[in-house]
Design a protein around this motif. Sequence first.
Motif, short mmCIF file in Angstrom:
data_model
loop_
_atom_site.label_atom_id
_atom_site.label_comp_id
_atom_site.label_asym_id
_atom_site.label_seq_id
_atom_site.Cartn_x
_atom_site.Cartn_y
_atom_site.Cartn_z
N ARG A 126 -24.86 -0.27 16.32
CA ARG A 126 -23.44 -0.64 16.54
C ARG A 126 -23.22 -1.37 17.87
O ARG A 126 -23.92 -2.32 18.16
CB ARG A 126 -22.55 0.60 16.41
CG ARG A 126 -22.41 1.05 14.96
CD ARG A 126 -21.13 1.84 14.78
NE ARG A 126 -21.05 2.41 13.45
CZ ARG A 126 -20.52 3.58 13.16
NH1 ARG A 126 -19.99 4.33 14.12
NH2 ARG A 126 -20.46 4.01 11.92
N ASN A 162 -18.86 12.04 17.37
CA ASN A 162 -18.56 10.80 16.64
C ASN A 162 -17.25 10.99 15.87
O ASN A 162 -16.65 12.07 15.90
CB ASN A 162 -19.71 10.37 15.72
CG ASN A 162 -20.05 11.43 14.68
OD1 ASN A 162 -19.32 12.39 14.51
ND2 ASN A 162 -21.14 11.24 13.99
N CYS A 163 -16.82 9.95 15.18
CA CYS A 163 -15.50 10.03 14.53
C CYS A 163 -15.53 11.02 13.35
O CYS A 163 -14.54 11.70 13.08
CB CYS A 163 -15.06 8.65 14.08
SG CYS A 163 -13.38 8.62 13.44
N ALA A 164 -16.69 11.09 12.67
CA ALA A 164 -16.79 12.06 11.57
C ALA A 164 -16.57 13.47 12.12
O ALA A 164 -15.84 14.28 11.51
CB ALA A 164 -18.17 11.95 10.92
N ILE A 216 -17.02 6.09 3.82
CA ILE A 216 -17.11 5.20 4.98
C ILE A 216 -18.51 4.63 5.09
O ILE A 216 -18.74 3.60 5.68
CB ILE A 216 -16.74 5.95 6.28
CG1 ILE A 216 -15.38 6.62 6.15
CG2 ILE A 216 -16.74 5.04 7.47
CD1 ILE A 216 -14.21 5.72 5.95
N PHE A 252 -20.67 9.63 4.45
CA PHE A 252 -19.40 10.13 4.96
C PHE A 252 -18.31 9.86 3.93
O PHE A 252 -17.82 8.74 3.81
CB PHE A 252 -19.08 9.45 6.29
CG PHE A 252 -17.79 9.90 6.93
CD1 PHE A 252 -17.76 11.00 7.76
CD2 PHE A 252 -16.61 9.21 6.70
CE1 PHE A 252 -16.58 11.42 8.35
CE2 PHE A 252 -15.43 9.61 7.29
CZ PHE A 252 -15.41 10.72 8.11
N HIS A 306 -7.49 5.32 7.33
CA HIS A 306 -7.48 3.86 7.36
C HIS A 306 -8.61 3.34 6.48
O HIS A 306 -9.77 3.68 6.71
CB HIS A 306 -7.66 3.39 8.80
CG HIS A 306 -7.74 1.90 8.94
ND1 HIS A 306 -6.91 1.05 8.25
CD2 HIS A 306 -8.56 1.12 9.68
CE1 HIS A 306 -7.22 -0.20 8.56
NE2 HIS A 306 -8.22 -0.18 9.43
N SER A 324 -10.88 1.18 6.17
CA SER A 324 -11.37 0.15 7.09
C SER A 324 -12.40 -0.78 6.46
O SER A 324 -12.57 -1.89 6.90
CB SER A 324 -11.96 0.81 8.33
OG SER A 324 -12.88 1.83 7.96
N ASP A 381 -6.87 9.21 10.47
CA ASP A 381 -8.25 8.82 10.74
C ASP A 381 -8.33 7.29 10.73
O ASP A 381 -8.29 6.65 9.70
CB ASP A 381 -9.20 9.41 9.69
CG ASP A 381 -10.65 9.00 9.95
OD1 ASP A 381 -10.99 8.78 11.12
OD2 ASP A 381 -11.42 8.88 8.98
N LEU A 382 -8.45 6.75 11.93
CA LEU A 382 -8.34 5.30 12.11
C LEU A 382 -9.70 4.62 12.05
O LEU A 382 -9.82 3.47 11.65
CB LEU A 382 -7.72 5.08 13.50
CG LEU A 382 -6.94 3.83 13.78
CD1 LEU A 382 -5.90 3.59 12.71
CD2 LEU A 382 -6.25 3.99 15.13
N GLY A 383 -10.73 5.31 12.48
CA GLY A 383 -12.09 4.75 12.42
C GLY A 383 -12.39 3.77 13.53
O GLY A 383 -13.11 4.09 14.46
N SER A 427 -13.64 5.96 16.50
CA SER A 427 -15.01 5.92 17.00
C SER A 427 -15.08 5.28 18.39
O SER A 427 -14.30 4.39 18.70
CB SER A 427 -15.89 5.07 16.08
OG SER A 427 -16.15 5.73 14.89
N LYS A 439 -17.37 1.54 17.65
CA LYS A 439 -16.97 0.44 16.76
C LYS A 439 -16.22 -0.59 17.61
O LYS A 439 -16.76 -1.06 18.60
CB LYS A 439 -16.12 0.98 15.62
CG LYS A 439 -16.95 1.78 14.60
CD LYS A 439 -16.10 2.15 13.39
CE LYS A 439 -16.92 2.96 12.39
NZ LYS A 439 -16.03 3.50 11.34
C1 PLP Z 1 -16.36 4.59 10.72
C2 PLP Z 1 -15.32 5.52 10.30
C3 PLP Z 1 -15.50 6.90 10.43
C4 PLP Z 1 -16.77 7.50 10.96
O1 PLP Z 1 -16.97 7.18 12.29
P1 PLP Z 1 -18.34 7.59 13.03
O2 PLP Z 1 -18.04 7.38 14.46
O3 PLP Z 1 -19.39 6.72 12.48
O4 PLP Z 1 -18.59 9.03 12.72
C5 PLP Z 1 -14.48 7.72 10.03
N1 PLP Z 1 -13.35 7.22 9.52
C6 PLP Z 1 -13.13 5.90 9.38
C7 PLP Z 1 -11.85 5.41 8.79
C8 PLP Z 1 -14.11 5.00 9.76
O5 PLP Z 1 -13.91 3.68 9.64
#
Ligand code: PLP
Length: 449
Positions: free
Chosen positions: A80, A134-136, A162, A166, A209, A211, A241-243, A275, A278
Amino acid sequence: MDRLISTGWCGPLVERHGLPWVTEQIRAVLRDLRAGVLAIPDSDAGYARLVGDRLESARKPSLNRVINGTGVILHTNLGRAPLAQVARSAMADAAGYSNLEFDLGTGKRGSRYDHCVGLLCELTGAEDALVVNNCAAALALALAAHAGGKDVVVSHGELVEIGGGFRIPEVVEASGAQLLAVGTTNRTRVGDYAAALEEQAVGAILKVHRSNFEVTGFTEEAGLPELVPLGLAQGVPVIYDLGSGLLVDPSSLGLPSEPTPAESVAAGADLVTFSGDKLLGGPQAGILVGRSTAVSRARKHPLCRAVRTDKVTLAGLEATLDLYRSPDQAVDRIPTLRMLAASPESMWERGEALLPRLSGLKDVRLERDVSLVGGGTFPGVRLPTWVLRWSPAVAVDDDLAALRMGQPAVVARAHEGHLVLDLRTVLAEEEDDLVAALLRGAGSTGRRD
Ligand SMILES: *Cc1c(COP(=O)(O)O)cnc(C)c1O
């Protein structure tokens, strides 16, 4: 074997690699010699070279530096976001001792959860913030803390995958909450959420989101302006959850509109998750921002400890976030943003400047192409670019493999029998290494016409 071990040339190898490791590689070399895979060396020096090469390649780290010539900016397989120079230095500095959980002012115990909070609140307008792995993890923690043992209301249209295993339904389940999907794949109205809230013990409303894909046609979705009042009226938190976590105005990068953490906080979401690696352009991290009661509930949940970040990540994230205090500086110094903002003209100029140094490549020239944002973000965006394109010395696949196996590795693409390399994802400071690697690649496969 014993004779080989006791010969003079073995001494330096044993010193560097240790006796068991050297013995093992000698055994492997002898096996290959017996099998006729290797030619029998005519001197001890020949044996030494065979064993030495084998030891070196066996010791090559598994994680290696890569020059990304794919033109996919947030290439998940290539780690990334490439980090800003200040972030790299801050990470190296923090790798020793640091005041991770120590208050330098009072000399007493501090909290690792204090780092980056001020910056994140400043940049998003949130009351509080929490950084996890991380975002997860951020989403799983948010759900566990607010809806563990209860229902989570999600639109059918947002039960997305995702990538890399995930999937929203699985994350909801893993967090100990039950999924309560409402609406349909293409249309979900606020009334669908309201009906669910009347019937069940709901712990949270989750909005995700989408994404990494686009929905068009006969569609409808409830946004934060409708969901936030509903959540407030029912005393149920709204988690978004925006990602991607873009912290600058997407139009300043020439990108289509994309919800940002600041907008989502301003719209009243209780918790927003995104995240670090990203569109934010920092190290791998998951960030929760929002109302102080909602964030502190996540911070106190036992799962928080299981998904906490280390000092090196926090240092890199803090240095990256600090650059956002001036948005112009952020675009200039955060590689992800600079790559997104780079104009086709600037790509052409960079290519033109490199061409004279690449005359060792067959038929090398510049060609129009497109770069992608990647990382499951901006799926519809094609960034016009100019790529280097040249003919293989032997065969495209062999040439690409030679580049990948070089030091540093270069990942390029194949296109209609040619090799293609997009400079958008190559950092300026990598250009010398890139030129050397490309010429080496062209040479190692033989011809150079
Ligand atoms: C990428 C994403 C995640 C996961 O993010 P990580 O940092 O890879 O764990 C979760 N939700 C959304 C909407 C994403 O786009």
